[in-house]
Write a protein that holds these residues in place. Structure first.
Motif, short mmCIF file in Angstrom:
data_model
loop_
_atom_site.label_atom_id
_atom_site.label_comp_id
_atom_site.label_asym_id
_atom_site.label_seq_id
_atom_site.Cartn_x
_atom_site.Cartn_y
_atom_site.Cartn_z
N ASN A 111 -6.97 -11.07 41.74
CA ASN A 111 -6.57 -10.27 42.83
C ASN A 111 -5.63 -8.95 42.18
O ASN A 111 -5.79 -7.92 42.77
N ALA A 112 -4.97 -9.27 41.44
CA ALA A 112 -3.84 -8.43 40.55
C ALA A 112 -4.68 -7.33 40.09
O ALA A 112 -4.46 -6.09 40.37
N VAL A 113 -5.60 -7.48 39.41
CA VAL A 113 -6.37 -6.63 38.54
C VAL A 113 -7.31 -5.64 39.51
O VAL A 113 -7.19 -4.35 39.61
N ASN A 114 -7.78 -6.15 40.66
CA ASN A 114 -8.61 -5.69 41.77
C ASN A 114 -7.62 -4.71 42.56
O ASN A 114 -7.96 -3.49 42.86
N TYR A 115 -6.32 -5.17 42.77
CA TYR A 115 -5.32 -4.15 43.55
C TYR A 115 -4.87 -3.05 42.61
O TYR A 115 -4.90 -2.02 42.89
N ILE A 116 -4.71 -3.27 41.23
CA ILE A 116 -4.20 -2.26 40.54
C ILE A 116 -5.16 -1.36 40.54
O ILE A 116 -5.14 0.13 40.46
N ALA A 117 -6.57 -1.66 40.29
CA ALA A 117 -7.81 -0.78 40.16
C ALA A 117 -7.89 0.00 41.58
O ALA A 117 -8.20 1.30 41.37
N THR A 118 -7.82 -0.58 42.51
CA THR A 118 -7.86 0.24 43.85
C THR A 118 -6.98 1.10 44.12
O THR A 118 -7.13 2.20 44.31
N VAL A 119 -5.49 0.74 43.94
CA VAL A 119 -4.31 1.76 44.02
C VAL A 119 -4.85 2.84 43.07
O VAL A 119 -4.53 4.05 43.60
N LEU A 120 -4.92 2.75 41.92
CA LEU A 120 -5.21 3.79 40.91
C LEU A 120 -6.31 4.85 41.39
O LEU A 120 -6.26 6.14 41.37
N ALA A 121 -7.11 4.08 42.05
CA ALA A 121 -8.40 4.92 42.35
C ALA A 121 -8.09 5.94 43.86
O ALA A 121 -8.32 6.97 43.83
N ASP A 122 -7.15 5.45 44.39
CA ASP A 122 -6.39 6.05 45.52
C ASP A 122 -5.58 7.18 45.24
O ASP A 122 -5.62 8.37 45.63
N TRP A 123 -4.85 6.91 44.22
CA TRP A 123 -3.93 8.01 43.55
C TRP A 123 -4.79 8.98 43.15
O TRP A 123 -4.25 10.12 43.09
N ALA A 124 -5.88 8.90 42.32
CA ALA A 124 -6.75 9.83 41.84
C ALA A 124 -7.00 10.98 42.86
O ALA A 124 -7.31 12.15 42.41
N ASP A 125 -6.87 10.66 44.09
CA ASP A 125 -7.30 11.88 45.13
C ASP A 125 -6.05 12.42 45.62
O ASP A 125 -6.19 13.10 46.49
N ASN A 126 -5.02 11.85 45.17
CA ASN A 126 -3.40 12.32 45.60
C ASN A 126 -3.61 13.86 45.21
O ASN A 126 -3.95 14.14 44.00
N VAL A 127 -3.16 14.74 46.01
CA VAL A 127 -2.79 16.09 45.42
C VAL A 127 -2.02 16.36 44.27
O VAL A 127 -2.33 17.10 43.42
#
Length: 771
Positions: free
Chosen positions: A510-526
């Motif tokens: 769950n931790a690995v999945n959460y970190i990957a998901t958050v980083l993918a969201d950050w990648a679209d941050n301005v």
């Protein structure tokens, strides 16, 4: 002629290039031919040729008579041109001699004139010099007269004019004149500045400036009575405006104090003169309290002077906006009074930081505390007081190379310490939202959430750095921390790999999945998109990446976190595969009895009152149910969805390969298999999707084939055999249905024709007369 000379090559028909006798014979052949009766044409032909001959002779005579005339005319023109050219050469020679004689005669005159012109220019320079001196003296006299009559505004205006003359003379090589005008400007500037400053300070004192007391007890510029208050405000406006007129001369004479170039502060104009006078008491207080051996000057308490400056900015904001800003606007100065005031006070902070940082650079605790306090100060300065990012700020001091590298080192050190503590905590793998189902969808363990919060805090700390290069260095630090955390998770995972269904193993996943998901969201941050663009420019300049990688970055096909996300996704996939393999091994062990079921001798459905689940299938289905429920509770929704789909695919293949294709089925066996699958296995997965049978296509379609009634099975077998014969070269009958159409009609899309033929051969309930 062709009949006579059949082998002769074709001769050109142009009479100028061909053989004359042959041309004549050709001509006769063409005009007369083999018709001897047409010889009567010869008379007319001779007449025609005679006329042509006369015309040609006339043309020859005309040409022969005209050509000599033209040649003669051309020769005559050439002769005339030659004579004209000779005449011009003679004229040129005479003119050349005349000019030389004139120059020789006028040379003494030119020398005398040159001396006179030089004298005139020298006199003009002296005159211009005297005019400049006269202008300066005239302005100086005007200033003196205005001061004698106490007309300070006009004196200030004259000084401003004199300062403009000084600016105009900057490129002059007359050093004495420059010294004279500069000394004159300096003389009167000091007199006027001293006089206006003392009056201005007295007026400020009547208004109780500066406002250094508590906010609730400040008089905010109120004098003792309304009459005195209005008079003080009037004087404030007059004196402030007069001091503004001294701004040009003040900039000429006063060199602003600057920090060393290593801090790379952005260029900024000097603070306006009246604002400098207003700031003087605050600057004096700051230096008194926060320099030397004062008890308030403590390296471990940077918040004291940072908070003090913020209080001063807040205390004076209203007065500056209400009273000072209108004066600046009226005078035509494009200056924001509140920001100008803040900028000057911030410069005090920058000087203080530049002096203090070398003293605490190698004390991690003191340095880290200083950075924390500076970042808090910067945040309040920009958000509350509207300080502009284009102004000099504390971030420029922190960006200095030595300080910045130390900041990176300390940031990394404390982040790693935090990671150690969060992973060693007793609650590291427990979600703090475990009792709140709406919030706990991701089932994030506390260590992962704390780690991502740490990264977010680091982002907030460096996002206001003045240059993209510094931000990219912090981004690399974040990526290193992510990779370090991933390695730590991998190490803990390997310790738990013997029990991949245990709570801690699932928490790691769950931790690995959460970190990957958050980083993918950050990648679209301005903010990170801007860093991606900056990284693209750096890579393009240094040729660090291939053209393909640069193109992917430019097209936004990749992000700054892609490398980290790919590694995390690989780890996630490995862990899921390990879990799926473990559960599948248990399912295979539980299915041993079910594989040995006597499908060939089971009673038909008509011989049973009610169909029931095969007893040998119970361990298999119980194992599946228990593991699905267990992992549904321990994995987040997205991970569990991937898991059960992977498991369903393997179970589908296993039952199809190991049970269905390994056995023969009578009517009862096929019905029992269908009942076990459709009424028991498929419903286990109906909690997770609407049509679970779509994830068991091999089983579903095999049951269809095995449970076809005999007639339909025979027809299908005939169609498949016909299709096989057609493949071997037999003639295709267009009236026969195709094998694919027949299978699709029965709802079979996954299985190939050969698979269906194999399944039909596994049936034992064929009629004795059949094939």
């Amino acid at each position: 002629m062709e009949a006579v000379n059949p082998g002769k090559e074709t001769i050109p028909r142009d009479p100028e290039t061909c053989d004359i006798p042959f041309y004549v014979s050709e001509f006769v052949e063409k005009e007369v031919g083999n018709d001897y009766e047409s010889l009567s044409k010869l008379g007319r032909l001779i007449e025609k040729l005679s006329e042509n001959k006369l015309k040609l002779e006339e043309q020859v005579l005309t040409v022969s008579s005209e050509v000599p005339k033209r040649i003669q005319k051309a020769l005559q023109n050439a002769e005339n041109s030659k004579k004209s050219l000779n005449q011009l050469l003679k004229d040129e020679s005479l003119l050349h001699d005349s000019i030389n004689n004139h120059l020789l005669m006028s040379k003494p005159w030119m020398e005398n004139l040159g001396v006179l012109i030089s004298q005139i220019k020298e006199v003009e320079r002296h005159l211009a010099y005297l005019k400049w001196i006269s202008q300066i003296e005239e302005l100086s006299d005007n200033i003196q007269q205005h001061l004698m009559t106490n007309n300070v505004p006009e004196a200030a205006t004259s000084l401003a004019s004199m300062a403009e003359l000084d600016i105009k003379l900057q490129e002059s090589s007359c050093s004495h004149l420059l010294t004279f005008v500069r000394s004159t400007v300096q003389f009167w500037h000091k007199i006027l500045k001293d006089k206006l400053s003392s009056d201005f300070e007295e007026t400020l004192a009547h208004l109780h400036w500066p406002f250094v007391g508590p906010a609730q007890s400040q008089p905010f510029g109120l004098a003792t009575s309304p009459v005195n208050t209005q008079e003080a405000y009037d004087n404030l406006e007059i004196l402030f405006s007069q001091l503004l007129k001294l701004q040009t001369s003040d900039e000429l004479l006063t060199k602003p104090k600057q920090l060393p170039e290593k801090y790379t502060l952005p260029p900024s104009p000097p603070v306006v003169l009246p604002m400098q006078i207003m700031l003087a008491p605050l600057q004096k207080r700051f230096k008194y309290h926060f320099s030397g051996n004062r008890q308030t000057n403590v390296l471990s308490k940077p918040e004291w002077y940072l908070t003090q400056v913020l209080m001063w900015i807040g205390n004076h904001a209203k007065f500056l906006e209400d009273k000072i800003q209108p004066i600046l606007d009226k005078a035509g100065f494009l200056v924001n009074a509140r920001l100008e005031f803040s900028r000057a006070l911030v410069m005090l902070i920058l000087e203080k930081l530049a002096a203090d940082i070398p003293c605490l650079l190698y004390d991690d605790n003191l340095f880290c505390h200083l950075v924390d306090e500076v970042l808090l100060f910067e945040r309040e300065l920009h958000t509350v007081h509207g300080y502009l990012s284009s102004f000099p700020s504390c971030m420029h001091i922190l960006s200095e190379e030595t300080c910045f590298q130390r900041w990176l080192t300390v940031e990394r050190k404390f982040a790693l310490q935090k990671m150690d503590s969060m992973l060693s905590s007793e609650a590291a793998w427990i979600s703090q939202y475990k009792d709140i189902t709406d919030v706990d969808e991701m089932k994030v363990p506390d260590c992962a959430e704390t780690f991502m919060t740490l990264l977010l805090v680091i982002t907030d700390r460096y996002k206001n750095l003045p240059t993209a290069a510094r931000k990219l260095q912090f981004l690399e630090l974040q990526k290193d921390l992510v990779d370090d955390f991933r390695i730590r998770l991998t190490q803990v995972m390997k310790e738990e790999s013997r029990t991949p269904l245990a709570f801690r193993y699932c928490a790691i996943l769950n931790a690995v999945n959460y970190i990957a998901t958050v980083l993918a969201d950050w990648a679209d941050n301005v903010f990170f998109l801007q860093l991606q663009q900056a990284a693209l420019e750096v890579c393009a300049d240094s040729s660090m990446l291939s053209k393909l990688q640069v193109g992917q970055l430019a097209a936004m096909e990749t992000s700054v976190f892609d490398d980290m996300i790919n590694l995390l996704e690989r780890l996630k996939q490995d862990m899921l595969t390990r879990q799926e393999d473990h559960v599948f091994r248990e399912v295979k062990d539980a299915a041993k009895m079910y594989k040995k079921e006597r499908w060939l001798s089971l009673p038909s459905q008509s011989e049973q009152a009610v169909m029931s689940l095969s007893s040998s299938a119970c361990p298999l289905l119980l194992t599946l149910r228990d593991r699905l429920l267990q992992l549904e509770q321990q994995l987040c929704y997205s991970l569990f969805k991937i898991f059960w789909q992977m498991l369903a695919e393997k179970v589908d293949s296993f039952i199809y390969q190991e049970i269905i294709l390994a056995n023969h089925f009578n009517e009862g066996g096929a019905a029992q298999l269908q009942f076990d699958m459709t009424r028991n296995l498929f419903p286990l997965f109906s909690h997770y999707c609407k049509r679970p049978e779509n994830y068991f296509k091999h089983i579903k379609e095999a049951c269809i084939v095995l449970n076809l009634n005999v007639g339909s099975a025979l027809l299908l077998k005939d169609v498949l055999q016909s299709a096989a014969e057609n493949r071997l070269g037999a003639v295709l009958n267009p009236n026969e249905p195709t094998a694919v159409a027949a299978l699709n009609e029965l709802g079979i899309y996954k299985l190939a024709q050969q698979d269906v033929e194999i399944l039909l051969n596994l049936r034992t309930n064929w009629p004795n007369t059949g094939k």
